[in-house]
Write an enzyme that holds these catalytic residues in place. Structure first.
Site: not given
Length: 244
Positions: A11, A89, A141, A154, A156, A158, A187
C-alpha cells in the site's frame, strides 16, 4: 541506518505508505513498493528516491490474493536477492453502521486489511527464519484498540492485526526476528483532509492536532532499524493521546 537492507512496503503508492517508503529509502534501504493497480501510480515515490543511491521498484499486487502475493514476493526476491524488512500498510475502509453494512463490505475489508497481512508475512516467514533476522511492522489503528461506531469491519480487521502480530512475534523471536504493530490515530492524508478543520474533533484530541504521515514514518523507521532489536510483540500508539 538501513544501508544494504531491502524493504517491502505494501500500500505504498500514496499517503502513509508512500511516506514510509520514502523514509526507509532515504535511510539507505532498497525499496520494493506494492499496491493495487498500475505501477505508474508510484511515479512520485520512485522519482523522490532517484539519485539517493538506492534501488526502488514498484509492483502491482492485490494483497488480498494469496497466489498473486506469492508471485510478486518471488519476483522481489529475484530482483533484489533478499528481503530484510516487511511493512504491512495496505488497507481499505467501507464505513457504515452495522445495520446497513453489506456482507461484501465486511468481507472486502477483512480480506485486504487482515488476510493481506497474513498473505505477506507468509512469504517472508521462511526467509526471515532461515537468515535469523528480519523486521515486520504491521499498521493497525486505534480503531482496533477501542472500536469505532460505523467501522465494525475496519475495527475488527485492525484488532485482528494486533493478535496476529503478537502470535508471529512469539513464533519468530527465537530466530532474531522482530514483529511489531503501530496504531495510528487521526493522521493527515488525502483521505482525512475533511477532518483537518473540524474543531470539535481536534478539541477531542489531547494534543489538539492531527498527526503527520512523516511522524508515522519515523516510528516505522525506528522499528525497522537495529535500534529496536529487543522490541517485539508491541503495539505502539501514535495518536496524540486519543486512546489513552
Amino acid at each position: 541506518m538501513l544501508k544494504g537492507k531491502t524493504a517491502v512496503v505494501t500500500g505504498g503508492y500514496q499517503g502513509i505508505g508512500m511516506e514510509i517508503a520514502k523514509k526507509l529509502g532515504e535511510n539507505g534501504a532498497d525499496i520494493a513498493v506494492l499496491d493495487i493497480g498500475g505501477t505508474e501510480k508510484a511515479g512520485e515515490l520512485l522519482d523522490s528516491l532517484s539519485g539517493r543511491g538506492v534501488t526502488a521498484r514498484a509492483y502491482s499486487c492485490d494483497i488480498s490474493d494469496f497466489g498473486k502475493t506469492q508471485e510478486v514476493f518471488a519476483e522481489i526476491v529475484r530482483d533484489f536477492g533478499h528481503i530484510d524488512i516487511l511493512v504491512n500498510n495496505a488497507g481499505i475502509t467501507r464505513d457504515k453502521l452495522l445495520l446497513g453494512m453489506k456482507e461484501a463490505d465486511f468481507d472486502s475489508v477483512i480480506s485486504v486489511n487482515l488476510k493481506g497481512v497474513f498473505n505477506a508475512i507468509k512469504q517472508v516467514y521462511p526467509l526471515f527464519a532461515k537468515q535469523k533476522s528480519g523486521k515486520i511492522v504491521n499498521l493497525s489503528s486505534v480503531s482496533g484498540l477501542m472500536g469505532n461506531a460505523g467501522q465494525v469491519n475496519y475495527s475488527a480487521s485492525k484488532a485482528g492485526i494486533v493478535g496476529l502480530t503478537k502470535s508471529v512475534a512469539k513464533e519468530l523471536a527465537s530466530r532474531g526476528v522482530c514483529c511489531n504493530a503501530i496504531a495510528p490515530g487521526f493522521i493527515k492524508t488525502a483521505m482525512t483532509t475533511r477532518f483537518a478543520e473540524d474543531e470539535k474533533l481536534l478539541d477531542s484530541l489531547p494534543m489538539k492536532r492531527m498527526g503527520e504521515a512523516e511522524e508515522v514514518a519515523e516510528l516505522v523507521l525506528f522499528l525497522c532499524s537495529d535500534k529496536s532489536n529487543y522490541i517485539t510483540g508491541e503495539v505502539i500508539r501514535i495518536d496524540g493521546g486519543l486512546a489513552m
